[in-house]
Motif scaffolding. Structure first.
Motif, PDB file in Angstrom:
ATOM      1  N   ARG A   1       0.841  -1.205   0.000  1.00  0.00           N
ATOM      2  CA  ARG A   1       0.000   0.000   0.000  1.00  0.00           C
ATOM      3  C   ARG A   1       0.870   1.246   0.000  1.00  0.00           C
ATOM      4  N   GLU A   2       1.934   1.223   0.814  1.00  0.00           N
ATOM      5  CA  GLU A   2       2.845   2.375   0.864  1.00  0.00           C
ATOM      6  C   GLU A   2       3.531   2.585  -0.488  1.00  0.00           C
ATOM      7  N   ARG A   3       3.951   1.509  -1.108  1.00  0.00           N
ATOM      8  CA  ARG A   3       4.574   1.616  -2.432  1.00  0.00           C
ATOM      9  C   ARG A   3       3.593   2.165  -3.457  1.00  0.00           C
ATOM     10  N   LEU A   4       2.378   1.665  -3.407  1.00  0.00           N
ATOM     11  CA  LEU A   4       1.351   2.128  -4.340  1.00  0.00           C
ATOM     12  C   LEU A   4       1.080   3.617  -4.136  1.00  0.00           C
ATOM     13  N   ARG A   5       0.993   4.055  -2.868  1.00  0.00           N
ATOM     14  CA  ARG A   5       0.812   5.471  -2.570  1.00  0.00           C
ATOM     15  C   ARG A   5       1.943   6.312  -3.143  1.00  0.00           C
ATOM     16  N   ASP A   6       3.175   5.814  -2.999  1.00  0.00           N
ATOM     17  CA  ASP A   6       4.339   6.535  -3.529  1.00  0.00           C
ATOM     18  C   ASP A   6       4.274   6.650  -5.051  1.00  0.00           C
ATOM     19  N   VAL A   7       3.892   5.550  -5.704  1.00  0.00           N
ATOM     20  CA  VAL A   7       3.785   5.559  -7.166  1.00  0.00           C
ATOM     21  C   VAL A   7       2.711   6.555  -7.601  1.00  0.00           C
ATOM     22  N   ILE A   8       1.579   6.542  -6.928  1.00  0.00           N
ATOM     23  CA  ILE A   8       0.491   7.466  -7.273  1.00  0.00           C
ATOM     24  C   ILE A   8       0.911   8.903  -7.018  1.00  0.00           C
ATOM     25  N   ARG A   9       1.560   9.161  -5.882  1.00  0.00           N
ATOM     26  CA  ARG A   9       2.014  10.515  -5.545  1.00  0.00           C
ATOM     27  C   ARG A   9       2.974  11.044  -6.609  1.00  0.00           C
ATOM     28  N   ARG A  10       3.931  10.207  -7.007  1.00  0.00           N
ATOM     29  CA  ARG A  10       4.886  10.636  -8.038  1.00  0.00           C
ATOM     30  C   ARG A  10       4.187  10.909  -9.365  1.00  0.00           C
ATOM     31  N   GLU A  11       3.240  10.075  -9.723  1.00  0.00           N
ATOM     32  CA  GLU A  11       2.515  10.264 -10.981  1.00  0.00           C
ATOM     33  C   GLU A  11       1.709  11.565 -10.953  1.00  0.00           C
ATOM     34  N   VAL A  12       1.035  11.825  -9.837  1.00  0.00           N
ATOM     35  CA  VAL A  12       0.256  13.063  -9.718  1.00  0.00           C
ATOM     36  C   VAL A  12       1.183  14.274  -9.801  1.00  0.00           C
ATOM     37  N   GLN A  13       2.331  14.215  -9.104  1.00  0.00           N
ATOM     38  CA  GLN A  13       3.281  15.326  -9.163  1.00  0.00           C
ATOM     39  C   GLN A  13       3.770  15.557 -10.588  1.00  0.00           C
ATOM     40  N   GLU A  14       4.065  14.481 -11.284  1.00  0.00           N
ATOM     41  CA  GLU A  14       4.543  14.595 -12.662  1.00  0.00           C
ATOM     42  C   GLU A  14       3.468  15.200 -13.564  1.00  0.00           C
ATOM     43  N   GLN A  15       2.225  14.759 -13.408  1.00  0.00           N
ATOM     44  CA  GLN A  15       1.129  15.294 -14.219  1.00  0.00           C
ATOM     45  C   GLN A  15       0.912  16.778 -13.916  1.00  0.00           C
ATOM     46  N   MET A  16       0.969  17.153 -12.637  1.00  0.00           N
ATOM     47  CA  MET A  16       0.789  18.557 -12.252  1.00  0.00           C
ATOM     48  C   MET A  16       1.918  19.418 -12.833  1.00  0.00           C
ATOM     49  N   LYS A  17       3.115  18.874 -12.819  1.00  0.00           N
ATOM     50  CA  LYS A  17       4.271  19.591 -13.366  1.00  0.00           C
ATOM     51  C   LYS A  17       4.092  19.809 -14.867  1.00  0.00           C
ATOM     52  N   GLN A  18       3.632  18.782 -15.572  1.00  0.00           N
ATOM     53  CA  GLN A  18       3.439  18.899 -17.017  1.00  0.00           C
ATOM     54  C   GLN A  18       2.349  19.904 -17.366  1.00  0.00           C
ATOM     55  N   VAL A  19       1.340  19.993 -16.524  1.00  0.00           N
ATOM     56  CA  VAL A  19       0.256  20.947 -16.761  1.00  0.00           C
ATOM     57  C   VAL A  19       0.706  22.362 -16.413  1.00  0.00           C
ATOM     58  N   GLY A  20       1.690  22.474 -15.537  1.00  0.00           N
ATOM     59  CA  GLY A  20       2.213  23.787 -15.164  1.00  0.00           C
ATOM     60  C   GLY A  20       1.674  24.316 -13.849  1.00  0.00           C
ATOM     61  N   VAL A  21       1.145  23.457 -13.017  1.00  0.00           N
ATOM     62  CA  VAL A  21       0.621  23.882 -11.719  1.00  0.00           C
ATOM     63  C   VAL A  21       1.787  24.036 -10.748  1.00  0.00           C
ATOM     64  N   ALA A  22       1.795  25.150 -10.027  1.00  0.00           N
ATOM     65  CA  ALA A  22       2.870  25.410  -9.071  1.00  0.00           C
ATOM     66  C   ALA A  22       2.720  24.508  -7.848  1.00  0.00           C
ATOM     67  N   THR A  23       3.847  24.064  -7.350  1.00  0.00           N
ATOM     68  CA  THR A  23       3.850  23.248  -6.131  1.00  0.00           C
ATOM     69  C   THR A  23       3.881  24.166  -4.913  1.00  0.00           C
ATOM     70  N   GLN A  24       3.667  23.592  -3.737  1.00  0.00           N
ATOM     71  CA  GLN A  24       3.725  24.369  -2.507  1.00  0.00           C
ATOM     72  C   GLN A  24       5.111  24.978  -2.318  1.00  0.00           C
ATOM     73  N   SER A  25       6.149  24.208  -2.648  1.00  0.00           N
ATOM     74  CA  SER A  25       7.509  24.748  -2.508  1.00  0.00           C
ATOM     75  C   SER A  25       7.745  25.893  -3.495  1.00  0.00           C
ATOM     76  N   ASP A  26       7.161  25.828  -4.688  1.00  0.00           N
ATOM     77  CA  ASP A  26       7.256  26.946  -5.639  1.00  0.00           C
ATOM     78  C   ASP A  26       6.620  28.204  -5.050  1.00  0.00           C
ATOM     79  N   LEU A  27       5.426  28.041  -4.471  1.00  0.00           N
ATOM     80  CA  LEU A  27       4.719  29.180  -3.886  1.00  0.00           C
ATOM     81  C   LEU A  27       5.480  29.748  -2.697  1.00  0.00           C
ATOM     82  N   ASP A  28       6.035  28.886  -1.869  1.00  0.00           N
ATOM     83  CA  ASP A  28       6.816  29.346  -0.717  1.00  0.00           C
ATOM     84  C   ASP A  28       8.029  30.156  -1.168  1.00  0.00           C
TER      85      ASP A  28
END
Length: 134
Positions: A55-82
């Motif tokens: 479950r932890e591995r699956l969560r990590d895979v999903i988290r990375r995929e979501v981050q990658e998709q958000m990056k490709q779309v151009g959505v700023a991350t929390q660290s970008d905003l900070d």
């Protein structure tokens, strides 16, 4: 029960929410009939541990995929905003502005009045103690 059913149940256990009761049931199905309670308990604990890790591995895979998709779309991350907020605060500080964007008012130091003037001013406004009014 076929091996395909066993495999399906194992995969469901890895992905789904494994409960101790479900792990016990799964352990019994994998072990020989009449297996010792200790063996069933140990196998169930192993299944719970395996399920949690997956479950932890699956969560990590999903988290990375979501981050990658958000990056490709151009959505700023929390660290970008900070980082942007920090940079804006620094620029405002350099420009002498407050966080609300207004220029800071520079206060002139208050002129000091001598204590002698204050004391004499107070005395002249009070009535002498022996005077009668009227």
């Amino acid at each position: 029960m076929t091996r395909v059913d066993d495999l399906r149940r194992s995969l469901e256990a890895a992905i789904g929410n494994m409960t101790p009761a479900r792990a016990q049931e799964l352990a019994r199905s994998f072990l020989e009939p009449g297996a010792a309670k200790e063996q069933v308990a140990k196998t169930a604990a192993d299944i719970m541990d395996w399920s949690m890790r997956n479950r932890e591995r699956l969560r990590d895979v999903i988290r990375r995929e979501v981050q990658e998709q958000m990056k490709q779309v151009g959505v700023a991350t929390q660290s970008d905003l900070d980082a942007v907020r920090k940079r804006v605060r620094e620029l405002e500080r350099r420009a002498g502005m407050t966080a609300s964007g207004r220029a800071r008012t520079r206060r002139k130091p208050a002129a000091r009045k001598s204590t002698a003037k204050k004391t004499s001013a107070k005395r002249s406004t009070t009535k002498p103690s022996g005077a009668s009014g009227g």
